[in-house]
Scaffold this motif. Sequence first.
Motif, mmCIF file in Angstrom:
data_model
loop_
_atom_site.group_PDB
_atom_site.id
_atom_site.type_symbol
_atom_site.label_atom_id
_atom_site.label_comp_id
_atom_site.label_asym_id
_atom_site.label_seq_id
_atom_site.Cartn_x
_atom_site.Cartn_y
_atom_site.Cartn_z
ATOM 1 N N SER A 46 45.257 -17.152 78.314
ATOM 2 C CA SER A 46 43.928 -18.392 77.303
ATOM 3 C C SER A 46 42.858 -17.969 78.664
ATOM 4 C CB SER A 46 44.603 -19.806 78.241
ATOM 5 O OG SER A 46 44.674 -19.893 79.433
ATOM 6 N N THR A 47 42.027 -18.693 77.262
ATOM 7 C CA THR A 47 40.918 -18.233 78.012
ATOM 8 C C THR A 47 40.668 -19.241 79.109
ATOM 9 O OG1 THR A 47 39.768 -18.456 75.729
ATOM 10 C CG2 THR A 47 38.549 -18.716 77.037
ATOM 11 N N ALA A 48 41.088 -20.146 79.618
ATOM 12 C CA ALA A 48 40.457 -20.249 80.928
ATOM 13 C C ALA A 48 41.101 -19.439 81.939
ATOM 14 C CB ALA A 48 41.205 -21.937 81.027
ATOM 15 N N THR A 49 42.044 -19.023 81.744
ATOM 16 C CA THR A 49 42.759 -18.218 82.645
ATOM 17 C C THR A 49 42.160 -17.350 82.967
ATOM 18 O OG1 THR A 49 45.092 -18.898 81.950
ATOM 19 C CG2 THR A 49 44.818 -16.647 83.438
ATOM 20 N N VAL A 50 42.122 -15.694 81.873
ATOM 21 C CA VAL A 50 41.042 -14.829 82.396
ATOM 22 C C VAL A 50 39.674 -15.456 82.936
ATOM 23 C CG1 VAL A 50 40.325 -14.910 79.794
ATOM 24 C CG2 VAL A 50 40.974 -12.857 80.609
ATOM 25 N N GLY A 51 39.291 -16.175 82.883
ATOM 26 C CA GLY A 51 37.899 -16.222 83.360
ATOM 27 C C GLY A 51 37.616 -17.022 84.635
ATOM 28 N N GLY A 52 39.184 -17.312 85.117
ATOM 29 C CA GLY A 52 39.134 -17.567 86.206
ATOM 30 C C GLY A 52 39.677 -15.479 87.196
ATOM 31 N N LEU A 53 40.379 -15.337 86.427
ATOM 32 C CA LEU A 53 40.309 -13.907 86.451
ATOM 33 C C LEU A 53 39.018 -12.985 87.185
ATOM 34 C CD1 LEU A 53 43.163 -11.039 85.388
ATOM 35 C CD2 LEU A 53 41.233 -10.757 85.689
ATOM 36 N N VAL A 54 38.230 -13.394 86.108
ATOM 37 C CA VAL A 54 37.020 -12.441 85.884
ATOM 38 C C VAL A 54 36.164 -13.319 87.522
ATOM 39 C CG1 VAL A 54 35.055 -12.440 84.571
ATOM 40 C CG2 VAL A 54 37.042 -11.981 83.645
ATOM 41 N N SER A 55 35.780 -14.570 86.895
ATOM 42 C CA SER A 55 35.204 -15.155 87.892
ATOM 43 C C SER A 55 35.692 -15.108 89.515
ATOM 44 C CB SER A 55 35.133 -16.616 87.947
ATOM 45 O OG SER A 55 34.768 -16.820 86.881
ATOM 46 N N ALA A 56 37.185 -14.377 89.327
ATOM 47 C CA ALA A 56 37.173 -13.958 91.407
ATOM 48 C C ALA A 56 36.815 -13.636 92.079
ATOM 49 C CB ALA A 56 38.969 -14.426 90.577
ATOM 50 N N MET A 57 36.841 -12.167 90.900
ATOM 51 C CA MET A 57 35.540 -11.746 92.064
ATOM 52 C C MET A 57 34.368 -11.851 92.701
ATOM 53 S SD MET A 57 34.355 -7.664 90.865
ATOM 54 C CE MET A 57 32.392 -8.965 89.748
ATOM 55 N N PHE A 58 34.083 -13.134 91.650
ATOM 56 C CA PHE A 58 32.292 -13.588 92.582
ATOM 57 C C PHE A 58 32.839 -14.769 93.632
ATOM 58 C CE2 PHE A 58 31.436 -12.359 87.689
ATOM 59 C CZ PHE A 58 30.480 -10.818 88.025
ATOM 60 N N PHE A 59 33.259 -15.183 92.963
ATOM 61 C CA PHE A 59 34.452 -16.075 94.181
ATOM 62 C C PHE A 59 34.496 -15.689 95.899
ATOM 63 C CE2 PHE A 59 34.472 -19.329 90.407
ATOM 64 C CZ PHE A 59 33.431 -19.866 91.110
ATOM 65 N N ALA A 60 35.143 -14.016 96.000
ATOM 66 C CA ALA A 60 35.305 -13.842 96.859
ATOM 67 C C ALA A 60 34.235 -13.092 97.301
ATOM 68 C CB ALA A 60 36.489 -12.572 96.337
ATOM 69 N N THR A 61 33.459 -13.006 96.098
ATOM 70 C CA THR A 61 32.063 -12.361 96.945
ATOM 71 C C THR A 61 31.670 -12.768 97.922
ATOM 72 O OG1 THR A 61 31.917 -10.431 95.108
ATOM 73 C CG2 THR A 61 30.149 -10.987 96.844
#
Length: 413
Positions: A46-61
């Motif tokens: 879903s859009t929300a799920t893939v958005g979370g995947l992309v954002s995971a990199m930024f939160f990990a940083t």
Amino acid sequence: MAIRQSFTRQQVFVLFICVAIFALGQFHRASGGVFTPILMDRFALSTATVGGLVSAMFFATIAAQLPFGLALDRIGPRVVLGTCVLIIALGTGVFAIAPSFDLALLSRIMIGIGLAAMGAATHVIIARNFTAKDFGYIGGLVVTLGGVGGLLGTYPLAVALEYLPWATVFGGVACITLALAWPVFHLVRPGPAAADDHQDPTGGVHGGYLTLLRQPEFLKILTLGAVTYAPITTITGLWGGPFLQDVANLSAGQSGAVLLLLFAATIAAGYVFGSLDRYVASRRALICAAFAASCGSLFALAAFAKPPVALSILLLVIMVFSQQFYIPLSAHMRKSVEDNLLGRASTLLSLISVAAIPAMQLAFGAILDVTAKWGFATPDQYRTAFGAMGAVILGAGLLYLTSRNINDDAQDG
């Protein structure tokens, strides 16, 4: 764009490393918009799920920055940066062959962890290999030359994924990243900075993050740092496109071309501000002029009910260009702290600059929502949001102007 002949071969190699790691980070930050639709189809997300995947990199940083900042000062940039490059290479390799969403998510987190030390490590490496006078100039070169990474993560990546298998494209990126580890481990100076390498102009004592946060002058730098990248990303990465289409009545293609122009303006500004930082009599005056120009552009956008399209674009270009005062601001930071705290100071400046991005993006959208409920027309909604953004930058800038001129000697080597 020539590099000064007085730079040694070692300095040129070090500049290459800094440009390469900056370009690597820009590539990964820009690539999400390209591969997101492919992942949605590949894993039925879903859009929300893939958005979370992309954002995971930024939160990990964000989460990994503080420990890496401490490690930069305690261990030195060679081991920290080399380890981070290897983590990114491994994460990119996993991303290339990930058979499931869970493994793809893990790979993005690994990439984010690896990127956490990049900005602060660059500052430490530049400080060790170049004079204080050249710090801003080299930082500007890194931003300008390394900006090619962001460009490669957009249209060229889309073309590559159209004609080549997913595993080949990202596997190739992983191999290039792995190759970058060799010059990092062989050319970056090992070990932490000596405790007495740099006199602390603020009169502070050796310590850690709390020592830095107790220094009023450093807090003023952090305050202004919070409104450097956030306005740029809010416009170029989120709300600029809707504004250009809903208010300026541009097509999706036309607005995309304008956003590309804005991105190019930020790259060019890196070299301009880096060059100016070497020669201006007052670094603080340069920073003041830059944030004033940015505020003036935003207030002008707020003042006009329906400005001509060309004027709107010009004002946006001036705004994002001026926001690269981050470069002389980082040079101010470099001279305001001891060398053995530079890794942590750079980390805090990077952390506050990045963490402010989602906050400003959400606040801009909240203003649009609230004004829409109040019955404002669409142009007036954006005018209010632009005015609020300008006011926030102005407030941070005025606080920064109360700092001392400890770094205004542009000829100090």
